[in-house]
Scaffold this motif. Structure first.
Motif, PDB file in Angstrom:
ATOM      1  N   LEU A 199       2.209   1.702  -3.457  1.00  0.00           N
ATOM      2  CA  LEU A 199       1.187   2.205  -4.382  1.00  0.00           C
ATOM      3  C   LEU A 199       0.905   3.684  -4.155  1.00  0.00           C
ATOM      4  N   GLU A 200       1.084   4.165  -2.940  1.00  0.00           N
ATOM      5  CA  GLU A 200       0.874   5.581  -2.661  1.00  0.00           C
ATOM      6  C   GLU A 200       1.963   6.448  -3.280  1.00  0.00           C
ATOM      7  N   LYS A 201       3.150   5.888  -3.525  1.00  0.00           N
ATOM      8  CA  LYS A 201       4.298   6.692  -3.954  1.00  0.00           C
ATOM      9  C   LYS A 201       4.797   6.404  -5.365  1.00  0.00           C
ATOM     10  N   ILE A 216       0.840  -1.205   0.000  1.00  0.00           N
ATOM     11  CA  ILE A 216       0.000   0.000   0.000  1.00  0.00           C
ATOM     12  C   ILE A 216       0.869   1.247   0.000  1.00  0.00           C
ATOM     13  N   ALA A 217       1.924   1.257   0.804  1.00  0.00           N
ATOM     14  CA  ALA A 217       2.841   2.404   0.829  1.00  0.00           C
ATOM     15  C   ALA A 217       3.507   2.596  -0.537  1.00  0.00           C
ATOM     16  N   ARG A 252      -0.209   2.657 -14.281  1.00  0.00           N
ATOM     17  CA  ARG A 252       0.599   3.835 -13.959  1.00  0.00           C
ATOM     18  C   ARG A 252       1.836   3.947 -14.835  1.00  0.00           C
ATOM     19  N   GLU A 264      -2.634  -2.174 -11.425  1.00  0.00           N
ATOM     20  CA  GLU A 264      -2.469  -0.769 -11.024  1.00  0.00           C
ATOM     21  C   GLU A 264      -1.071  -0.275 -11.408  1.00  0.00           C
TER      22      GLU A 264
END
Length: 173
Positions: A91-93, A88-89, A128, A124
Motif C-alpha cells: 500500500l505504501e508503493k 502495508i508495504a 488508487r 484503497e
C-alpha cells in the motif's frame, strides 16, 4: 488424466479495477493468480508467453504480491502479521499503474476482522486505480466484489472425484 492441464481463460474488462477469485481449497486459486502474474511479467520482459491469439496484457509500472503461507520466526511475527506487513508495504508503493496480487487477503486472524481488513485494503486499491487480483473464502469480500463497480468475481472449481481443476468458460467476467 493427471497429466493434462485445465486451461485458464482470464479476462478483465477495460475500466475494471480487479478480480476477486473464490472457490474451494485445492481449486487452483493460487495457481491462477501466479499464472497471471508470471505471464504478465514475461510479457513485460519481452518474452513469448503461452496465450491465445489476440490476447492482450496490460503493462504496469510495478507488480506487487503477497502469495503463500510463510512464517518468519526471527522477528516473532505470526503468519497474519507477516502478511499484513507485506500488504502495508504494498500500500505504501502501489500506484494507479500497478498490478497487485494478494492470496487469501485477511486470512490468519479472526474471520470478522480479516474480512474487514480485506475489504478496506481492496477499497484503497480500487480508489488508487490499481489493477488487483485477489483470492478469498470470505463472504464479505465476495459481497464487496459483487456490489462494487469495477470489481469482478470469478470462481475456481474442481472435480470432486479426481481432485483436478475444471475448465470454466471465463474468469473475471
Amino acid at each position: 488424466d493427471a497429466n493434462s492441464c485445465a486451461p485458464l481463460d482470464f479476462y478483465l474488462e477495460e475500466g475494471s479495477a480487479g478480480v476477486i477469485i473464490t472457490g474451494p481449497n485445492t481449486g487452483g486459486k493460487t495457481v491462477a493468480i501466479k499464472t497471471v502474474g508470471l505471464l504478465t511479467l514475461m510479457a513485460q520482459c519481452g518474452l513469448h508467453f503461452p496465450c491465445g491469439e489476440g490476447s492482450y496484457i496490460a503493462m504496469q509500472d510495478a507488480r506487487w504480491r503477497d502469495i503463500g503461507q510463510s512464517q518468519e520466526l526471527s522477528p516473532n511475527l505470526s503468519t497474519f502479521s507477516l502478511h499484513m506487513t507485506n500488504v502495508i508495504a504494498i500500500l505504501e508503493k502501489a500506484s494507479a499503474d500497478s498490478l497487485v496480487i494478494l492470496d487469501e487477503l485477511g486470512s490468519g486472524t479472526d474471520p470478522a476482522e480479516g474480512m474487514g481488513i480485506a475489504v478496506a485494503v481492496l477499497e484503497e486499491l480500487r480508489q488508487r486505480g490499481c489493477m488487483f487480483l485477489v483470492t478469498t473464502h470470505y463472504p464479505q469480500v465476495k459481497t464487496y466484489a459483487q456490489q462494487t463497480e469495477g470489481v469482478k468475481t470469478a470462481r475456481m472449481a474442481f472435480d470432486k472425484d479426481s481432485l483436478l481443476p475444471l475448465s470454466l468458460p471465463e474468469m473475471g467476467r
